[in-house]
Design a protein around this motif. Structure first.
Motif, PDB file in Angstrom:
ATOM      1  N   PRO A  55      64.194  15.548  34.421  1.00  0.00           N
ATOM      2  CA  PRO A  55      64.763  14.784  35.541  1.00  0.00           C
ATOM      3  C   PRO A  55      65.996  13.992  35.111  1.00  0.00           C
ATOM      4  N   GLU A  56      66.867  13.712  36.068  1.00  0.00           N
ATOM      5  CA  GLU A  56      68.070  12.937  35.767  1.00  0.00           C
ATOM      6  C   GLU A  56      67.731  11.508  35.386  1.00  0.00           C
ATOM      7  N   THR A  57      66.736  10.942  36.055  1.00  0.00           N
ATOM      8  CA  THR A  57      66.293   9.587  35.741  1.00  0.00           C
ATOM      9  C   THR A  57      64.912   9.647  35.107  1.00  0.00           C
ATOM     10  N   ILE A  58      64.803   9.062  33.925  1.00  0.00           N
ATOM     11  CA  ILE A  58      63.539   9.102  33.179  1.00  0.00           C
ATOM     12  C   ILE A  58      63.060   7.683  32.949  1.00  0.00           C
ATOM     13  N   SER A  59      61.812   7.413  33.295  1.00  0.00           N
ATOM     14  CA  SER A  59      61.223   6.086  33.139  1.00  0.00           C
ATOM     15  C   SER A  59      60.595   5.954  31.745  1.00  0.00           C
ATOM     16  N   SER A  60      60.245   4.736  31.378  1.00  0.00           N
ATOM     17  CA  SER A  60      59.553   4.508  30.106  1.00  0.00           C
ATOM     18  C   SER A  60      58.062   4.826  30.222  1.00  0.00           C
ATOM     19  N   GLU A  61      57.607   5.163  31.428  1.00  0.00           N
ATOM     20  CA  GLU A  61      56.208   5.527  31.631  1.00  0.00           C
ATOM     21  C   GLU A  61      56.126   6.820  32.430  1.00  0.00           C
ATOM     22  N   TRP A 124      58.270  13.586  30.341  1.00  0.00           N
ATOM     23  CA  TRP A 124      59.303  12.877  29.599  1.00  0.00           C
ATOM     24  C   TRP A 124      59.148  11.366  29.779  1.00  0.00           C
ATOM     25  N   VAL A 125      59.471  10.643  28.749  1.00  0.00           N
ATOM     26  CA  VAL A 125      59.651   9.200  28.843  1.00  0.00           C
ATOM     27  C   VAL A 125      60.934   8.840  28.103  1.00  0.00           C
ATOM     28  N   LYS A 126      61.554   7.755  28.524  1.00  0.00           N
ATOM     29  CA  LYS A 126      62.716   7.218  27.822  1.00  0.00           C
ATOM     30  C   LYS A 126      62.408   5.765  27.486  1.00  0.00           C
ATOM     31  N   THR A 127      62.560   5.404  26.235  1.00  0.00           N
ATOM     32  CA  THR A 127      62.194   4.055  25.811  1.00  0.00           C
ATOM     33  C   THR A 127      63.043   2.999  26.500  1.00  0.00           C
ATOM     34  N   ASP A 128      62.397   1.857  26.809  1.00  0.00           N
ATOM     35  CA  ASP A 128      63.125   0.766  27.454  1.00  0.00           C
ATOM     36  C   ASP A 128      63.887  -0.052  26.412  1.00  0.00           C
ATOM     37  N   GLU A 129      64.419  -1.196  26.841  1.00  0.00           N
ATOM     38  CA  GLU A 129      65.259  -1.988  25.934  1.00  0.00           C
ATOM     39  C   GLU A 129      64.477  -2.522  24.734  1.00  0.00           C
ATOM     40  N   LYS A 130      63.148  -2.575  24.851  1.00  0.00           N
ATOM     41  CA  LYS A 130      62.319  -3.019  23.723  1.00  0.00           C
ATOM     42  C   LYS A 130      61.748  -1.844  22.927  1.00  0.00           C
ATOM     43  N   GLY A 131      62.154  -0.650  23.293  1.00  0.00           N
ATOM     44  CA  GLY A 131      61.673   0.537  22.591  1.00  0.00           C
ATOM     45  C   GLY A 131      60.315   1.029  23.043  1.00  0.00           C
ATOM     46  N   LYS A 132      59.786   0.483  24.128  1.00  0.00           N
ATOM     47  CA  LYS A 132      58.420   0.799  24.543  1.00  0.00           C
ATOM     48  C   LYS A 132      58.363   2.072  25.386  1.00  0.00           C
ATOM     49  N   TYR A 133      57.236   2.766  25.274  1.00  0.00           N
ATOM     50  CA  TYR A 133      56.964   3.952  26.099  1.00  0.00           C
ATOM     51  C   TYR A 133      55.472   4.027  26.365  1.00  0.00           C
ATOM     52  N   THR A 134      55.092   4.699  27.452  1.00  0.00           N
ATOM     53  CA  THR A 134      53.685   4.907  27.787  1.00  0.00           C
ATOM     54  C   THR A 134      53.520   6.270  28.465  1.00  0.00           C
ATOM     55  N   ILE A 135      52.574   7.044  27.968  1.00  0.00           N
ATOM     56  CA  ILE A 135      52.242   8.342  28.552  1.00  0.00           C
ATOM     57  C   ILE A 135      50.782   8.317  28.983  1.00  0.00           C
ATOM     58  N   LYS A 136      50.540   8.615  30.263  1.00  0.00           N
ATOM     59  CA  LYS A 136      49.181   8.727  30.771  1.00  0.00           C
ATOM     60  C   LYS A 136      48.896  10.199  31.041  1.00  0.00           C
ATOM     61  N   THR A 137      47.933  10.740  30.335  1.00  0.00           N
ATOM     62  CA  THR A 137      47.663  12.164  30.441  1.00  0.00           C
ATOM     63  C   THR A 137      46.183  12.407  30.131  1.00  0.00           C
ATOM     64  N   SER A 138      45.838  13.605  29.729  1.00  0.00           N
ATOM     65  CA  SER A 138      44.461  13.923  29.333  1.00  0.00           C
ATOM     66  C   SER A 138      44.440  14.265  27.848  1.00  0.00           C
ATOM     67  N   ARG A 139      43.288  14.109  27.254  1.00  0.00           N
ATOM     68  CA  ARG A 139      43.169  14.478  25.845  1.00  0.00           C
ATOM     69  C   ARG A 139      43.121  15.994  25.732  1.00  0.00           C
ATOM     70  N   PRO A 140      43.963  16.568  24.874  1.00  0.00           N
ATOM     71  CA  PRO A 140      43.998  18.030  24.758  1.00  0.00           C
ATOM     72  C   PRO A 140      42.766  18.573  24.058  1.00  0.00           C
ATOM     73  N   ALA A 141      42.427  19.799  24.364  1.00  0.00           N
ATOM     74  CA  ALA A 141      41.356  20.505  23.660  1.00  0.00           C
ATOM     75  C   ALA A 141      41.968  21.398  22.595  1.00  0.00           C
ATOM     76  N   ALA A 142      41.175  21.739  21.582  1.00  0.00           N
ATOM     77  CA  ALA A 142      41.636  22.648  20.534  1.00  0.00           C
ATOM     78  C   ALA A 142      41.754  24.064  21.087  1.00  0.00           C
ATOM     79  N   TYR A 143      42.561  24.880  20.425  1.00  0.00           N
ATOM     80  CA  TYR A 143      42.707  26.273  20.852  1.00  0.00           C
ATOM     81  C   TYR A 143      41.355  26.993  20.766  1.00  0.00           C
ATOM     82  N   PRO A 144      41.045  27.831  21.728  1.00  0.00           N
ATOM     83  CA  PRO A 144      39.769  28.559  21.702  1.00  0.00           C
ATOM     84  C   PRO A 144      39.666  29.469  20.479  1.00  0.00           C
ATOM     85  N   SER A 145      38.528  29.420  19.809  1.00  0.00           N
ATOM     86  CA  SER A 145      38.224  30.327  18.693  1.00  0.00           C
ATOM     87  C   SER A 145      39.241  30.245  17.562  1.00  0.00           C
TER      88      SER A 145
END
Length: 403
Positions: A55-61, A124-145
């Motif tokens: 995206p053209e505009t990327i938030s820190s979260e 995507w996230v872009k760090t703010d003026e304090k360098g902070k970022y936050t990603i809310k997602t799910s915990r990945p699973a390992a590859y099958p087999s």
């Protein structure tokens, strides 16, 4: 475009590519072979997909679809610092991608055709003026087999670096990670590769700071540190087993980070050039901080003067020192030298010639470091302020139980 570099720079990366390619064409950041150009980070196949759909505009979260669809919510958050590990790095773009609950990079009709190999759990996230970022997602699973542990891929684009570079993150409570680390070692690109999760109800939280350029090949900026001693901010504080001469673990060889790694810890190293007047002032201050902060701070004095070393003499010397200062909380420990391999204190990479090295860690990761630090009122305030500022929003959360 595919990034190319010299053959064989990291065997680990080639092996990871092989495993990931068993699932798709290219699901891991990896390096390629060339003699024509040295890219920052060594090149990366797959990282260029960060620009597809950006995206053209990327938030820190950013919140991925995994936050609502996944079986385990995960918050990945922290700060991005310059190479010194202390100066915030704003406007750094971090692109992430990872597998779903089945260990697959599955896509949907919203996934751009060119980026389907990264699946729908990307953003995507872009760090703010304090360098902070936050990603809310799910915990990945390992590859099958497969024996590749759960992981999250990052592609990092600094505003003043022409190309992007990668970092891969693994979970310390994943049973597959231990064998993976034994087999391939730790790369710790842009900081430790280990994520240590905390529990906020049914949400897992992984605090992870990034140090741009750390352990990144061909990085153009260099550290301007005059005196070098200790590992880098952003790396893991290593396990080692000093002799405990005085304090709560007297008579043992307790590992500082193993015994107390969850909250804050200070390891105060002194080598061949002890200044005992200054040491007394520092230990008195650290004792006061330990009392004030209670279970949230553990301080260790590690003495490694190799001159005229005798184990029994050294132990008695420190024992008398602890009694003189009436210490109750600080551990007074020693090793034969800062290069001793039996105790593994050598893993800390302490310079024996400096007067002292202070290493501050939180949740086993080094968050600050000071060399030749004098026991002044201003420096006491710096230590206290560092501990206060680095608590973060999740300091009091508990860890999940795991081996």
């Amino acid at each position: 475009m595919k990034r190319l570099i010299q053959f064989g720079l990291f065997v680990f990366l080639f092996s990871s590519l092989t495993a990931c390619n068993g699932q798709t064409n290219s699901n891991t950041a990896t390096q390629k072979n060339t003699d024509t150009k040295k890219l920052v980070g060594g090149g990366c196949e797959g990282c260029e997909l960060m620009f597809v759909g950006m995206p053209e505009t990327i938030s820190s979260e950013h919140t991925s679809i995994g936050w609502t669809e996944g079986s385990q919510k995960l918050i990945l958050t922290g700060k991005v610092f310059q190479l010194d590990g202390k100066t915030p790095a704003p406007n750094v773009i971090i692109y992430y991608w990872h597998t779903d609950d089945k260990g697959l990079y599955s896509s949907n009709d919203q996934t751009p055709k060119q980026a389907k190999e990264h699946g729908r759990l990307r953003g995507w996230v872009k760090t703010d003026e304090k360098g902070k970022y936050t990603i809310k997602t799910s915990r990945p699973a390992a590859y099958p087999s497969q024996d590749i542990p759960q992981h999250i891929h990052l592609s990092i684009k600094e505003p003043n670096i022409e190309n992007e570079y990668f970092a891969d993150l693994y979970f310390d409570d994943d049973p597959l990670y231990l064998n993976h680390k034994k087999k391939y070692g730790k790369l710790d690109r842009a900081g430790t590769e280990i994520l240590r999760v905390l529990l906020d109800g049914n949400i897992q939280v992984a605090e992870h700071n990034i140090v741009v350029g750390l352990n990144i090949p061909n990085y153009p900026n260099k550290s301007n540190i005059v005196y070098k001693s200790g590992l880098n901010i952003g790396e893991d504080n290593p396990s080692f087993i000093p002799y405990h001469a005085f304090g709560p673990d007297k008579g043992t060889r307790t590992c500082p980070v193993c015994k107390y790694g969850r909250f804050h810890g200070i390891v105060y190293f002194v080598g061949n050039n002890p200044n005992w007047d200054d040491i007394k002032k520092w230990l008195t201050f650290l004792e006061q901080e330990s009392v004030t902060r209670s279970k949230y701070l553990k301080a260790y004095f590690v003495y490694g003067n190799e001159k005229d070393y005798n184990k029994d003499t050294r132990q008695k010397e420190l024992e008398n020192f602890g009694l003189e200062l009436n210490l109750k909380n600080i551990a007074l420990t020693f090793v034969p030298s800062m290069t001793d391999t039996e105790s593994e204190v050598n893993l800390n990479k302490i310079n024996q010639g400096v007067e002292n090295t202070f290493v501050i860690f939180k949740h086993r990761v080094i968050i600050d470091k000071f060399i030749n630090f004098k026991p002044t009122a201003d420096n006491f305030k710096i230590i206290s302020s560092t501990l206060d500022k680095t608590k973060g929003d999740y300091f009091n959360l508990s860890e999940p139980k795991h081996d």
